[in-house]
Design a protein around this motif. Structure first.
Motif, PDB file in Angstrom:
ATOM      1  N   LEU B  14     -14.928 -23.626 -12.215  1.00  0.00           N
ATOM      2  CA  LEU B  14     -16.321 -23.236 -11.969  1.00  0.00           C
ATOM      3  C   LEU B  14     -17.067 -23.231 -13.301  1.00  0.00           C
ATOM      4  N   LEU B  15     -18.340 -23.539 -13.222  1.00  0.00           N
ATOM      5  CA  LEU B  15     -19.191 -23.502 -14.412  1.00  0.00           C
ATOM      6  C   LEU B  15     -20.099 -22.282 -14.291  1.00  0.00           C
ATOM      7  N   ARG B  16     -20.131 -21.476 -15.340  1.00  0.00           N
ATOM      8  CA  ARG B  16     -20.983 -20.287 -15.311  1.00  0.00           C
ATOM      9  C   ARG B  16     -22.019 -20.387 -16.424  1.00  0.00           C
ATOM     10  N   VAL B  17     -23.280 -20.213 -16.073  1.00  0.00           N
ATOM     11  CA  VAL B  17     -24.353 -20.323 -17.068  1.00  0.00           C
ATOM     12  C   VAL B  17     -25.175 -19.046 -17.022  1.00  0.00           C
ATOM     13  N   ASN B  18     -25.223 -18.361 -18.158  1.00  0.00           N
ATOM     14  CA  ASN B  18     -26.050 -17.165 -18.238  1.00  0.00           C
ATOM     15  C   ASN B  18     -27.335 -17.527 -18.983  1.00  0.00           C
ATOM     16  N   LEU B  19     -28.444 -17.495 -18.265  1.00  0.00           N
ATOM     17  CA  LEU B  19     -29.698 -17.957 -18.864  1.00  0.00           C
ATOM     18  C   LEU B  19     -30.293 -16.916 -19.805  1.00  0.00           C
ATOM     19  N   SER B  20     -29.894 -15.651 -19.676  1.00  0.00           N
ATOM     20  CA  SER B  20     -30.429 -14.615 -20.573  1.00  0.00           C
ATOM     21  C   SER B  20     -29.905 -14.807 -21.992  1.00  0.00           C
ATOM     22  N   ASN B  21     -28.577 -15.027 -22.115  1.00  0.00           N
ATOM     23  CA  ASN B  21     -28.027 -15.167 -23.472  1.00  0.00           C
ATOM     24  C   ASN B  21     -27.568 -16.595 -23.778  1.00  0.00           C
ATOM     25  N   ARG B  22     -27.946 -17.495 -22.903  1.00  0.00           N
ATOM     26  CA  ARG B  22     -27.615 -18.920 -23.021  1.00  0.00           C
ATOM     27  C   ARG B  22     -26.099 -19.160 -23.138  1.00  0.00           C
ATOM     28  N   GLY B  23     -25.365 -18.261 -22.484  1.00  0.00           N
ATOM     29  CA  GLY B  23     -23.903 -18.397 -22.493  1.00  0.00           C
ATOM     30  C   GLY B  23     -23.438 -19.409 -21.449  1.00  0.00           C
ATOM     31  N   ILE B  24     -22.543 -20.269 -21.846  1.00  0.00           N
ATOM     32  CA  ILE B  24     -22.004 -21.275 -20.926  1.00  0.00           C
ATOM     33  C   ILE B  24     -20.488 -21.155 -20.953  1.00  0.00           C
ATOM     34  N   SER B  25     -19.881 -20.998 -19.777  1.00  0.00           N
ATOM     35  CA  SER B  25     -18.418 -20.932 -19.784  1.00  0.00           C
ATOM     36  C   SER B  25     -17.855 -21.682 -18.591  1.00  0.00           C
ATOM     37  N   LYS B  26     -16.640 -22.167 -18.784  1.00  0.00           N
ATOM     38  CA  LYS B  26     -15.926 -22.837 -17.703  1.00  0.00           C
ATOM     39  C   LYS B  26     -14.750 -21.946 -17.365  1.00  0.00           C
ATOM     40  N   GLU B  27     -14.600 -21.667 -16.096  1.00  0.00           N
ATOM     41  CA  GLU B  27     -13.508 -20.767 -15.740  1.00  0.00           C
ATOM     42  C   GLU B  27     -12.698 -21.335 -14.594  1.00  0.00           C
ATOM     43  N   ASP B  28     -11.443 -20.903 -14.540  1.00  0.00           N
ATOM     44  CA  ASP B  28     -10.574 -21.409 -13.474  1.00  0.00           C
ATOM     45  C   ASP B  28     -11.036 -20.879 -12.121  1.00  0.00           C
ATOM     46  N   LEU B  29     -10.980 -21.741 -11.145  1.00  0.00           N
ATOM     47  CA  LEU B  29     -11.217 -21.302  -9.778  1.00  0.00           C
ATOM     48  C   LEU B  29      -9.995 -20.503  -9.344  1.00  0.00           C
ATOM     49  N   ARG B  30     -10.236 -19.344  -8.765  1.00  0.00           N
ATOM     50  CA  ARG B  30      -9.093 -18.525  -8.323  1.00  0.00           C
ATOM     51  C   ARG B  30      -8.400 -19.202  -7.140  1.00  0.00           C
ATOM     52  N   LYS B  31      -7.108 -19.417  -7.271  1.00  0.00           N
ATOM     53  CA  LYS B  31      -6.364 -20.119  -6.219  1.00  0.00           C
ATOM     54  C   LYS B  31      -6.327 -19.296  -4.932  1.00  0.00           C
ATOM     55  N   ASP B  32      -6.163 -17.970  -5.108  1.00  0.00           N
ATOM     56  CA  ASP B  32      -6.075 -17.133  -3.895  1.00  0.00           C
ATOM     57  C   ASP B  32      -7.406 -17.144  -3.141  1.00  0.00           C
ATOM     58  N   TRP B  33      -8.517 -17.178  -3.879  1.00  0.00           N
ATOM     59  CA  TRP B  33      -9.808 -17.215  -3.196  1.00  0.00           C
ATOM     60  C   TRP B  33     -10.053 -18.577  -2.540  1.00  0.00           C
ATOM     61  N   ALA B  34      -9.601 -19.637  -3.172  1.00  0.00           N
ATOM     62  CA  ALA B  34      -9.732 -20.952  -2.535  1.00  0.00           C
ATOM     63  C   ALA B  34      -8.956 -20.962  -1.222  1.00  0.00           C
ATOM     64  N   ARG B  35      -7.779 -20.421  -1.244  1.00  0.00           N
ATOM     65  CA  ARG B  35      -6.924 -20.410  -0.051  1.00  0.00           C
ATOM     66  C   ARG B  35      -7.512 -19.493   1.039  1.00  0.00           C
ATOM     67  N   ASP B  36      -8.082 -18.358   0.617  1.00  0.00           N
ATOM     68  CA  ASP B  36      -8.573 -17.386   1.609  1.00  0.00           C
ATOM     69  C   ASP B  36      -9.991 -17.692   2.096  1.00  0.00           C
ATOM     70  N   PHE B  37     -10.788 -18.385   1.261  1.00  0.00           N
ATOM     71  CA  PHE B  37     -12.204 -18.594   1.613  1.00  0.00           C
ATOM     72  C   PHE B  37     -12.617 -20.064   1.527  1.00  0.00           C
ATOM     73  N   VAL B  38     -11.717 -20.943   1.213  1.00  0.00           N
ATOM     74  CA  VAL B  38     -11.886 -22.391   1.193  1.00  0.00           C
ATOM     75  C   VAL B  38     -12.832 -22.886   0.090  1.00  0.00           C
ATOM     76  N   GLY B  39     -14.107 -22.581   0.213  1.00  0.00           N
ATOM     77  CA  GLY B  39     -15.087 -23.091  -0.752  1.00  0.00           C
ATOM     78  C   GLY B  39     -16.475 -22.822  -0.193  1.00  0.00           C
ATOM     79  N   GLY B  40     -17.456 -23.538  -0.671  1.00  0.00           N
ATOM     80  CA  GLY B  40     -18.814 -23.466  -0.134  1.00  0.00           C
ATOM     81  C   GLY B  40     -19.278 -22.037   0.097  1.00  0.00           C
ATOM     82  N   VAL B  41     -19.722 -21.786   1.317  1.00  0.00           N
ATOM     83  CA  VAL B  41     -20.349 -20.502   1.639  1.00  0.00           C
ATOM     84  C   VAL B  41     -19.331 -19.360   1.656  1.00  0.00           C
ATOM     85  N   GLY B  42     -18.156 -19.608   2.215  1.00  0.00           N
ATOM     86  CA  GLY B  42     -17.155 -18.538   2.293  1.00  0.00           C
ATOM     87  C   GLY B  42     -16.758 -18.061   0.907  1.00  0.00           C
TER      88      GLY B  42
END
Ligand code: SF4
Lengths: 95, 622
Positions: B14-42
């Motif tokens: 996942l890409l996270r962008v904080n516009l207040s402090n112009r912070g940009i980070s790339k973080e791992d997608l949680r595997k358990d959340w992918a499995r439990d909620f698939v993606g998109g809206v869930g």
């Protein structure tokens, strides 16, 4: 024999060639027999707009018979009579 | 498969962008959340449940705007082009998901990300440029005030790449107008004010270029699945017609069936229908067909009115355009409807909320509640095409009457009073799409209990509308609504297009939907497991609303549908009296295992779904 008017829209109208067509329905004069007659007359192009090849059944849709609403799934044996006006309320679905 | 990610279809990041402090980070997608909620809206609902505290200002920097894809996007599976923008909505004041098609979702994946989380607020207008792993927050002061298509043109030319895909807001988003939308290339994330959230962050646009690809565990299996789905699209009767006539294929049929909402829903039969059907549109204005990424249905029409007062070029019109400006406002001129569509895109406003708000104003005028003094001198009778177009401009600019209507019908009716709420066609604040519930009980309870209110993507009336189930009985309608919720939310998490409804549903999650998910991810879910994921997703969204203070009392229908039967046509006499709705809600809540009094998920249900963390948040009564 019952002579009825059949109204259709969109892709079904395209196959029937006109928004309203007149069809003679043989005995038993039912909704099911009307669709059989339409298949005899318009052949495969009509059939594939109405029959789902995956289920082998007619697709579910509403039919307006004069001023009442019946359905292709529940009312196939519904009687029709000379002079009836039938509209195929299909396709239908969301945007 | 993506590095360090065990499931197919995911980029794992996942890409996270904080516009207040112009912070940009790339973080791992949680595997358990992918499995439990698939993606998109869930998946987004789970993330925002965790990250957004309750009761925040949706237009404040604490709100987060999330663009999320699903595992199926970017593969060769057809009708899997979609993507979601989600946030706490300034319009409905709870979790909202606005789905769009096109190419932007797959492009974000090709750049290497399953999703993008935008936080904070920039101190001046900016746009985001995502070029594979190079991310920049760039100045957008030269774009501020520009309409979405002009903005896209400028960005393509200044970045020097015609192939980039871009999400932009218009003037309405900049002004944080409650139902501002986000235009994603030519497709809209139209509903629920996601454009206002983007505007509140001073974010004018997101431009994306990706050169990667999506990996799957077994390419041959995905290929065979795609071939099978394409065959189903080509042979299923209810999907045919979308290619030729687009979504307006059903305008004439719906009118014949007495279910074409007309004159601000005073009736459901429109005498001027003949001039605004899909067939007439094809003959008169359609110049071409367009498809979303990897979709063989190509339902989008490209239409041109070459000259005259309504000169316009649009991607449409869709059924909802024809409903909202045509039958609702009783305008039977297709060229005007094209112009109305173009104006909504130009200002960046949701066309359903715009048209229905104007329909409400026309009824105020008809009833003498509004005079020309209230309408800036416009003779706002139903059918006044030019008056309608003038009001769209006013809403876009928030001028005069437009300032009131830009608030939407719920708030406008509160300001005006005089019983005008009785014909404000909204629930939970969201104006209704062109799909009735008055003759359809499962649809009624689905709309009433849906997280977004007036959305035909939380429930589909299709099963009752097509006669697949008996529309006249109340029996089993709670269960039907819940199972339709499930295929919709699972579809919105994989991110497949609801227009292929007969293939993915229509009564419950279909084998085709599960086959697609399994082929892409490598999971081997059975029906019960897939259903449980969908149920978990539906429940977490309900918990989000409950935490915001929503209860059973908020699960209502527009007053008109509970009090006024359809006056004419084949559905004459149909409506959903309040007692019937309450009975349907009991049935629905019982089927769902929710508390009958509060309408909230019970402790037991949350525990069964692995959502124990939400128990503390959703009040007493459980
Ligand atoms: S059916 Fe239409 S809207 Fe849906 S993905 Fe295909 S082209 Fe896009």
């Amino acid at each position: 024999m019952a002579r009825v008017k059949v109204k259709s829209f969109s892709v079904i109208r395209d196959v029937l060639g006109s928004e309203v067509v007149e069809i003679d329905v043989r005995k038993p004069e039912t909704v099911g027999e009307l669709f059989e007659e339409l298949v005899r007359r318009y052949g495969q192009p009509f059939k594939e707009k109405i029959w789902d090849p995956n289920s082998g059944q007619m697709a579910p849709f509403l039919i307006k018979l004069n001023e009442s609403i019946i359905s292709s799934t529940l009312d196939i044996d519904h009687k029709i009579k000379n002079g009836d006006e039938i509209a195929i309320i299909f396709p239908i679905g969301g945007g | 498969m993506a590095k360090n990610f065990p499931y197919g279809g995911y980029m794992g990041q996942l890409l996270r962008v904080n516009l207040s402090n112009r912070g940009i980070s790339k973080e791992d997608l949680r595997k358990d959340w992918a499995r439990d909620f698939v993606g998109g809206v869930g998946l987004t609902a789970r993330i925002l449940y965790e990250e957004i505290p309750p009761k925040i200002d949706p237009l404040g920097p604490e709100n987060k705007l999330v663009m999320m894809t699903g595992p199926v996007n970017g593969t060769m599976i057809p009708a899997a082009s979609r993507s979601s923008f989600c946030a706490k909505s300034p319009y409905t004041r709870s979790f909202f998901h606005s789905i769009f098609g096109g190419f932007l979702g797959p492009e974000l994946k090709f750049a290497g990300y399953d999703g993008l989380i935008i936080e904070g607020r920039a101190d001046k207008p900016v746009y985001l440029w995502i070029d594979d792993d190079r991310i920049e927050i760039r100045d957008a002061s030269h774009l501020w005030g520009k309409d979405p298509f002009t903005t896209q043109d400028i960005l393509r030319s200044e970045i020097g790449d015609e192939e980039i895909h871009i999400a932009t807001i218009g003037l309405a988003g900049e002004e944080k107008a409650p139902y501002a939308m986000i235009l994603c290339d030519i497709r809209a994330a139209g509903r629920g004010g996601m454009g206002a959230v983007m505007g509140s962050k001073n974010l004018k646009a997101i431009a994306v270029r990706g050169t990667g690809s999506v990996s799957v565990p077994n390419m041959l299996r995905v290929y065979n699945t795609a071939v099978r789905i394409n065959e189903l699209f080509a042979t299923t009767p209810a999907v045919q017609g979308l290619s030729g006539y687009g979504t307006p294929r059903n305008v004439a049929a719906m009118n014949e069936g007495g279910i074409l909402p007309t004159r601000n829903w005073q009736t459901e039969t429109f005498k001027g229908m003949k001039n605004i059907t899909g067939e007439v549109m094809r003959e008169q204005v359609v110049k071409g067909d367009r498809a979303c990424f990897a979709c063989s249905i190509n339902c989008t029409k490209y239409s041109v009115v070459p000259k005259g007062p309504y000169k316009s070029v649009i991607n449409g019109a869709d059924y909802e355009t024809i409903y909202a400006f045509g039958s609702i406002c009783e305008v039977d001129n297709l060229e005007v409807l094209c112009k109305a569509d173009e104006l909504c895109d130009h200002y960046g406003i949701d066309l359903i909320s715009t048209g229905v708000s104007i329909g409400w104003a026309m009824e105020c005028y008809e009833k003498g509640i509004f005079t020309k003094k209230d309408t800036d001198g416009i003779d706002l009778r139903f059918g006044n095409a030019d008056g309608m177009l003038q009001v769209i401009e006013k809403i876009g600019k928030r001028e005069g009457l437009g300032e009131l209507l830009a608030k939407g019908t719920r708030d406008a009716a509160k300001i005006v009073g005089k019983g005008t709420d009785r014909f404000a066609i909204q629930n939970k604040g969201l104006e209704w799409p062109g799909h009735t519930c008055r003759p359809f009980p499962a649809a009624a309870v689905g709309y009433a209990t849906g997280p977004r209110g007036g959305s035909h993507h939380d429930i589909r009336p299709t099963a009752e509308k097509s006669g697949l189930v008996d529309r006249k009985t109340l029996e089993g309608k709670g269960a039907l609504a819940a199972e339709v919720n499930h295929w919709l939310i699972l579809g919105d998490s994989m991110l497949v297009c609801h227009l292929a409804e007969p293939i993915w549903g229509p009564l419950k999650i279909s084998d085709s939907m599960i086959n697609v998910l399994n082929a892409v991810t490598g999971w081997e879910l059975n029906y019960e497991q897939a259903r449980k994921i969908a149920e978990r997703e539906w429940n977490i969204i309900r918990c989000f609303s409950a935490r915001e203070g929503f209860t059973r009392e908020d699960d209502q229908l527009p007053i008109r549908f509970m009090e006024e039967p359809v006056p004419e046509g084949p559905m004459q006499g149909s409506y959903i009296p309040k007692e019937t709705l309450e009975r349907l809600k009991d049935d629905y809540f019982t089927y769902r295992g929710w508390d009958l009094k509060t309408g909230n998920p019970t402790r037991e249900k949350l525990s069964e779904l692995g959502l124990d963390f939400a128990v503390k948040d959703i009040g007493k009564g459980n």
